[in-house]
Design a protein around this motif. Structure first.
Motif, short mmCIF file in Angstrom:
data_model
loop_
_atom_site.label_atom_id
_atom_site.label_comp_id
_atom_site.label_asym_id
_atom_site.label_seq_id
_atom_site.Cartn_x
_atom_site.Cartn_y
_atom_site.Cartn_z
N SER A 166 28.59 38.54 51.42
CA SER A 166 28.76 39.48 50.32
C SER A 166 29.31 38.72 49.12
O SER A 166 30.30 38.00 49.23
CB SER A 166 29.77 40.56 50.74
OG SER A 166 30.26 41.23 49.60
N PRO A 167 28.68 38.88 47.95
CA PRO A 167 29.19 38.17 46.76
C PRO A 167 30.55 38.71 46.32
O PRO A 167 31.26 38.04 45.60
CB PRO A 167 28.11 38.42 45.70
CG PRO A 167 27.30 39.58 46.19
CD PRO A 167 27.45 39.64 47.67
N ARG A 168 30.92 39.92 46.76
CA ARG A 168 32.25 40.46 46.39
C ARG A 168 33.00 40.81 47.68
O ARG A 168 33.49 41.95 47.85
CB ARG A 168 32.12 41.68 45.47
CG ARG A 168 31.15 42.76 45.97
CD ARG A 168 31.28 44.05 45.14
NE ARG A 168 30.57 45.16 45.78
CZ ARG A 168 30.98 46.42 45.78
NH1 ARG A 168 32.09 46.75 45.17
NH2 ARG A 168 30.29 47.37 46.39
N ARG A 169 33.08 39.84 48.57
CA ARG A 169 33.58 40.08 49.91
C ARG A 169 34.99 40.70 49.94
O ARG A 169 35.23 41.72 50.58
CB ARG A 169 33.57 38.77 50.72
CG ARG A 169 33.80 38.93 52.22
CD ARG A 169 35.21 38.70 52.66
NE ARG A 169 35.83 37.51 52.15
CZ ARG A 169 35.83 36.32 52.75
NH1 ARG A 169 35.20 36.16 53.89
NH2 ARG A 169 36.48 35.30 52.21
N ASP A 170 35.94 40.05 49.22
CA ASP A 170 37.33 40.50 49.34
C ASP A 170 37.49 41.94 48.83
O ASP A 170 38.28 42.72 49.36
CB ASP A 170 38.26 39.55 48.60
CG ASP A 170 38.33 38.20 49.32
OD1 ASP A 170 37.88 38.14 50.49
OD2 ASP A 170 38.79 37.22 48.72
N GLU A 171 36.72 42.29 47.80
CA GLU A 171 36.76 43.65 47.25
C GLU A 171 36.21 44.64 48.30
O GLU A 171 36.77 45.73 48.49
CB GLU A 171 35.89 43.67 45.99
CG GLU A 171 36.00 44.97 45.19
CD GLU A 171 34.93 45.02 44.10
OE1 GLU A 171 34.37 43.96 43.74
OE2 GLU A 171 34.64 46.14 43.63
N VAL A 172 35.12 44.26 48.96
CA VAL A 172 34.53 45.13 49.98
C VAL A 172 35.55 45.39 51.10
O VAL A 172 35.74 46.53 51.54
CB VAL A 172 33.24 44.50 50.55
CG1 VAL A 172 32.82 45.19 51.85
CG2 VAL A 172 32.12 44.55 49.52
N LEU A 173 36.23 44.34 51.54
CA LEU A 173 37.21 44.50 52.62
C LEU A 173 38.33 45.45 52.20
O LEU A 173 38.79 46.29 52.98
CB LEU A 173 37.79 43.14 53.03
CG LEU A 173 36.80 42.10 53.55
CD1 LEU A 173 37.55 40.86 54.05
CD2 LEU A 173 35.90 42.66 54.65
N LYS A 174 38.78 45.31 50.97
CA LYS A 174 39.88 46.14 50.48
C LYS A 174 39.43 47.61 50.36
O LYS A 174 40.12 48.51 50.81
CB LYS A 174 40.34 45.61 49.11
CG LYS A 174 41.67 46.15 48.65
CD LYS A 174 42.22 45.31 47.49
CE LYS A 174 43.63 45.72 47.09
NZ LYS A 174 43.88 47.14 46.94
N LYS A 175 38.24 47.81 49.79
CA LYS A 175 37.74 49.18 49.62
C LYS A 175 37.47 49.84 50.97
O LYS A 175 37.60 51.05 51.11
CB LYS A 175 36.47 49.18 48.78
CG LYS A 175 36.75 49.00 47.29
CD LYS A 175 35.57 49.41 46.42
CE LYS A 175 35.98 49.43 44.96
NZ LYS A 175 34.82 49.39 44.06
N ALA A 176 37.07 49.04 51.94
CA ALA A 176 36.77 49.60 53.26
C ALA A 176 38.00 50.31 53.82
O ALA A 176 37.90 51.37 54.44
CB ALA A 176 36.29 48.51 54.21
#
Lengths: 508, 508
Positions: B457-467
């Motif tokens: 994912s190009p915005r991996r850390d953001e995805v993890l946080k939003k999850a």
């Protein structure tokens, strides 16, 4: 689930409590009854507690019971079975832990031995200690076993409490932080890693100086400057574990090290003192100064500069070699002078073994060690530190999945509550034996160090074997040392059994 | 004591049994009730098990519950307290394990997240799994906790039984022996040590050729020939642990390695495959051959000759990098050809994570790996081996005080009994999502590997946080990979919750 756990908690707590009090109302345990029946065949009868000495365990057997050769037929059968799937060449005794109690270890053949070796010094307060059974049966313990957290990422909400009321409640003076691990070797390697990161931080000029691109890329290739050619200085005959880094500081025996690649790290001589210490004060002082001088020479000139010195308060596996507080104070001063760290490895000496909770408390240091490592009797492991600079400058530098074990930390907390001080009776009686049997008891050492006592024996392995036949389980270290590592619940009446048994062996 | 333990055993067994059956008669657990009450505020409502899908836990919450930001006020307070005594910079979430159940992890603020990270892939069969609670509450467990043996010296009489009915009952084909340890890093280092001893034995000419005096003395100085300049070959991006030897084979990220001295050991390239694999078969095969060629070049020419190659079936920490069975078969052939060992590190892939009990079972090997290491989901650790030559020629060469942990071996035995196979629903649904959100789900991988699934994912850390804000706890690996590591009790209705939550995140 939470409420279920709470309900089960109450149930289990009350049933566990009934085990420990009042113990006098309990049925006599199977082996205690057996012990009474077999007093005549017991190897020694000196088992009555002294008047005024309150036994730690009322139901403890009154003495060893020897029914068969060791190993007996049932043990031999069990060993045969285990050998198919497990390396049993280092097997000393096939134990039956359900039938072991207090200071006594049982086997499958009904033999019961006074245990002054205690799982290589790692059982602190007796087999099947009721207070520990209470802790081990608690819902908090069950939860910590089945829900093992990745502590660095998802600590349990009560982890601070477990640390503060347990591991940190016995932190050595000046060291108010802990990093937890899994074993003594692991604890030492974690401390070494902290030392290397600290040293490079000094060299780099502080926590805010970033890693260079060259450091980043060379580290990935296991090359300097990212993977720096620094070292840990240890001492001849030291034992600090068997993982690759800790084994590089271990200098006990070739069998521990052969065929394993090692780091090119320096070793200094450990003082070879003469016993009794009082009679050789002057030459011992000279010997210690020689070792300090050589240590300083290595710190300042070794081609892979040390980031830290690691030392045991008493070299244990290496043969129970002692040094005086003056030597250790000198080492603290030396490491401070040259800007490197002092790591004290208390894996075997810690948790009450030497009459103080930590052996380095005997040294009278004004300036505490930088790190103190622990394991064994603590059941959990790690290193204490105080200086905030020893915390790496970024997260995930000192990290792993489990980072310790809350279940074992809970057990250590229960152990701390159980620990009682010991008296010094044992050492003076051994001095008496040494006078009587000068060939059997040479270089008696450990005066004022609680039960951390050892001597040299020209027929060590024979003595250890014969001790079993009179009901005593005892260990060795180094080339010819007999080492005592009884539990912290070892009392005067146990000492009498031990002394009587030893005398029988010496006479044989 | 033995009889007491037996009595307590019966009591505890019956009370523990009542916890798990029949579960329908039990009061609704606190958080299950809360879950029902708060369905409206739950992040997703797709929580009804499919018709015909029998849930593993009847009382499991029906979906995530999000009550506050994460961390919420109570967690923030607890983190503040913990920070005083423990490094919390890597803290992801302050957990409340007593309130966690099955696939759901709870925090102190009443939030309940679907957990597809599972303590870095180390919780196999759900939080507070009733069968594990039963094992954890057994007298055998309590005894193994409070009477921890030095296994090499004083094994318990039931150790053979615990091994045979547990760890060895799931031994990989061809590997019928085990050496137990404490963690994944430890397991790997133990395997490396076995490899070095084996290699030197070959070079020396057999088990009966004695060590030379020169080997004995040079080993004590950390120098060749006693401490030989041999190596372990690993792969770029590999993760094998963080102790000094294992860290020398870890090549994941600089932050894992910076400032730590390392052995000068070789690293080969790991295949960089293109996904989906079917669409790039030819170029992927070429890439794998390139990596095998380079591995062979290093085996034959590296200045510190490898005694073994170590590899993960799927590089996990390094970013979920896969290779095909053909590559691994090639590696087996190569190591065999050049007389060195193949160690398969199944610390993260083992114990059912990839749809087979051991990931290397996917490879169709005729000739098994020489050693397979395990930890994490197994809760205990060690290496399996089959060849008797891998047992060192003398005792005390592969040895340490604890040599594993019977308590954890008993838990693994209970886990083995709990393990169920998973279906392949999740992967095909993720393929659908990848088609819909091609920028969010890149290089989807793990087909046919159970739940061992990842994508970039190009915005991996953001995805993890939003999850987290939609009730899902999820992890990352490598530079930009999202990795799924759900438990083995992750079912179709959990997958639906995950997929719906992910879609919300992708749309945001």
């Amino acid at each position: 689930m939470a409420s279920l756990l709470r309900t089960t908690a109450r149930m289990r707590l009350s049933s566990a409590r009934s085990i420990i009090r009042p113990s006098s109302r309990l049925p006599v345990p199977a082996f205690a009854a057996a012990s009474s029946r077999h007093m005549a065949s017991a190897a020694t009868a000196a088992a009555t507690p002294d008047v005024g000495e309150q036994p730690f365990f009322e139901d403890e057997p009154r003495g060893p019971i020897i029914k068969t050769e060791i190993p007996g037929p049932k043990s031999q059968e069990a060993i045969k079975r285990l050998t198919k799937v497990f390396d049993t060449r280092s097997l000393n005794m096939m134990a039956d832990y359900a039938s072991s109690f207090g200071n006594y270890i049982a086997d499958l053949d009904g033999n019961l031995l006074l245990d002054v070796y205690a799982q290589i010094a790692s059982i602190p307060v007796g087999y099947n200690n009721p207070s520990l059974l209470l802790a081990a049966s608690s819902p908090q313990m069950a939860s910590s076993i089945i829900n093992r957290p990745a502590l660095g990422n998802f600590p349990s909400h009560d982890w601070a409490d477990i640390l503060e009321t347990g591991i940190l409640s016995v932190a050595p003076k000046g060291l108010n932080q802990v990093f937890t691990g899994q074993s003594g070797s692991d604890a030492n390697e974690l401390a070494y890693k902290a030392a290397f990161m600290w040293k490079r931080r000094q060299e780099r000029g502080g926590p805010d100086v970033d890693f260079t691109p060259e450091e980043m890329s060379s580290a990935m290739n296991n090359q300097a400057p990212g993977a720096p050619p620094l070292s840990i200085l240890s001492f001849k005959s030291a034992f600090h574990g068997r993982l690759f880094g800790s084994l590089s500081t271990t200098r006990s025996k070739p069998i521990h090290k052969l065929d394993i690649p090692a780091f090119d790290w320096p070793q200094a001589p450990f003082p070879a003192l003469k016993y009794p210490l009082e009679a050789h004060a002057e030459e011992n002082a000279k010997e210690e100064q020689r070792c300090l001088d050589e240590t300083e020479r290595l710190i300042t000139t070794f081609h892979h500069p040390p980031a830290a010195v690691v030392i045991e308060p008493i070299q244990s596996e290496g043969g129970d070699n002692h040094a005086t507080p003056a030597f250790f104070r000198g080492l603290r001063a030396l490491t401070r002078k040259h800007g490197i760290l002092l790591i004290v490895d208390e894996v075997q000496t810690g948790v009450g073994a030497t009459g103080k909770f930590w052996a380095h408390e005997h040294w009278g240091l004004d300036d505490p060690p930088d790190m103190v490592t622990f394991s064994k009797k603590a059941q959990t492991a790690g290193y204490y530190f105080g200086n905030a600079e020893l915390r790496p400058n970024k997260p995930y530098r000192q990290f792993n999945t489990w980072m310790g074990d809350p279940a074992r930390a809970i057990l250590f907390r229960a152990i701390i509550k159980e620990i009682e001080r010991l008296d010094l009776y044992l050492y003076s009686e051994l001095e008496r034996l040494a006078g009587q049997y000068p060939k059997e008891v040479q270089n008696l050492r450990g005066k004022g160090q609680g039960t951390f006592i050892a001597w040299d024996s020209p027929r060590r392995d024979e003595v250890l074997k014969k001790a079993k036949s009179v009901g005593i389980n005892i260990g060795g270290s180094g080339e010819r040392a007999v080492r005592l590592r009884p539990m912290l619940v070892f009392q005067r009446h146990h000492a009498d059994i031990l002394l009587e048994g030893l005398e029988k062996v010496f006479k044989s």
